[in-house]
Scaffold this active site. Sequence first.
Site, PDB file in Angstrom:
ATOM      1  N   TYR A 164       0.984  -1.214  -0.072  1.00 13.00           N
ATOM      2  CA  TYR A 164       0.022   0.035   0.040  1.00 13.00           C
ATOM      3  C   TYR A 164       0.997   1.306  -0.084  1.00 13.00           C
ATOM      4  CZ  TYR A 164      -2.819   3.866   1.532  1.00 13.00           C
ATOM      5  OH  TYR A 164      -3.349   5.106   1.522  1.00 13.00           O
ATOM      6  N   HIS A 214      -3.116  -0.414   6.602  1.00 11.21           N
ATOM      7  CA  HIS A 214      -4.064  -0.656   5.292  1.00 11.21           C
ATOM      8  C   HIS A 214      -5.022  -2.085   5.605  1.00 11.21           C
ATOM      9  CE1 HIS A 214      -5.980   0.396   1.713  1.00 11.21           C
ATOM     10  NE2 HIS A 214      -5.973   1.765   2.058  1.00 11.21           N
TER      11      HIS A 214
HETATM   12  C1  GCO Z   1      -5.710   6.805   3.541  1.00 12.46           C
HETATM   13  C2  GCO Z   1      -6.411   5.684   2.946  1.00 12.46           C
HETATM   14  C3  GCO Z   1      -6.597   6.103   1.637  1.00 12.46           C
HETATM   15  C4  GCO Z   1      -7.364   4.767   1.001  1.00 12.46           C
HETATM   16  C5  GCO Z   1      -8.248   5.324  -0.024  1.00 12.46           C
HETATM   17  C6  GCO Z   1      -9.524   4.450  -0.737  1.00 12.46           C
HETATM   18  O1  GCO Z   1      -5.254   6.432   5.060  1.00 12.46           O
HETATM   19  O2  GCO Z   1      -5.506   7.804   3.308  1.00 12.46           O
HETATM   20  O3  GCO Z   1      -6.085   4.282   3.320  1.00 12.46           O
HETATM   21  O4  GCO Z   1      -5.476   6.017   0.658  1.00 12.46           O
HETATM   22  O5  GCO Z   1      -6.848   3.672   0.490  1.00 12.46           O
HETATM   23  O6  GCO Z   1      -8.895   6.575   0.261  1.00 12.46           O
HETATM   24  O7  GCO Z   1     -10.224   4.757  -1.833  1.00 12.46           O
HETATM   25 MG    MG Z   2      -6.000   4.761   5.596  1.00 14.38          MG
END
Ligand code: GCO
Ligand code: MG
Length: 408
Positions: A164, A214
């Site tokens: 992520y 995540h």
């Molecule tokens: C964050 C999030 C986002 C999400 C996204 C999904 O903490 O900023 O995890 O990056 O993954 O908004 O669409």
């Molecule tokens: Mg997040």
Amino acid sequence: MAKPVTIQDVKTILTAPNGIRLVVVKVLTSEPGLYGLGCATFTQRAYAVATAIEKYLKPFAIGRDVDRIEDFYQAAYVSSYWRSGPVLNNALSGLDEALWDIKAKRAGMPVYQLLGGKCREAVPVYVHASGQDAHEVAERARAFMEQGFRYIRCQVGIPGLSTYGSRGGKPIAALNPQQTRTWEPTAYVKAIPKLFEHLRLALGEDVELLHDVHERIPPIQGVWLAKALEDYRLFFLEDLFAPEDIGYFEMVRQQCATPLAMGELFVNPAEYVPLIQRRLIDFIRVHISDIGGFSMARKLAAFCEFMGVRTAWHGPGDVSPIGHAANMHLDLAVPNFGIQELALFAEETRAVFPGCPEVREGCMWPNDLPGWGVDVDERLAAQYPFPEDPLNGAWPEVRRLDGTVIRP
Ligand code: GCO
Ligand code: MG
């Protein structure tokens, strides 16, 4: 008694400046020139939200008194009998936030005034520093610190894997014939404490550091990671568990004092109330439009205040500037503000949304315009249609090396 101002029309605006699919609702009223805007962005299922608005909420709303926000919220919420969920909540948020915008415009005040006024001049934000290795993350974080940011979320790439916050990795062809993104949790949980050890040495003790797991690792590895990170004094560790695994928070609490942030995937009070009530998290991170909008979020903030939980509303790129403004107005007015996430606005986004909050000195600053203080240029918005995408806005698949699908 004066005749009520009523809802005359509801428009759903789909636009993707900067390539991100946003959904914004415009509520027009019986008073010429008076309208309100709300965020209804669920980027992965934007058309489903648009249908929920156009086919259900719009006919439900037309003719109603714009002043009765709470009554509208309650009536709309139960009108489907089966309620909640990201599609219906986002649709409801679009109208709910538009009604707050209208009420504040009628009062001639920014929305934060309706909540009791400012507790702070501006809202400190955290920004995202990602890199392929710890050195690159430190460099990016340092560049943000030089611009005045004091809170930084740090994500690092894991060689060979699609993490992520950074891509990469080659799946084993026989096990993953579609050649989707690949992910294994063990290499990641080993790398993260090393990342923060490096960052503390490189950046010092003053900067506040954050990290987003995540929901990508088995819960017991999450327990281990929270303990392994304790020495690096994170501002918070986010989404250590999936909403389905929140029972594990108690286990972490018994073993370490790493501050925990949770909630961008929550949609229903039944998910977040017990965590807050039992003081199992430190920061509530719901995505305001996903829980139904501003009316719900301000109640949630007040509940958190009593339980010692601070706010950290979700503020990624897939929130419209109207949604970011809603985050900011609540942040300005609540005593238990923690921090605000911000994906810095692109130039195109600023142009489509005049009045978009200013960002300087590590903070988001409100203007003094009535309502949210943010407008939408519909003509310009139409010049940024949703991009062509075979996935239609959905997350690309991520699989373990053995081919099992996992959470993105
Ligand atoms: C964050 C999030 C986002 C999400 C996204 C999904 O903490 O900023 O995890 O990056 O993954 O908004 O669409
Ligand atoms: Mg997040």
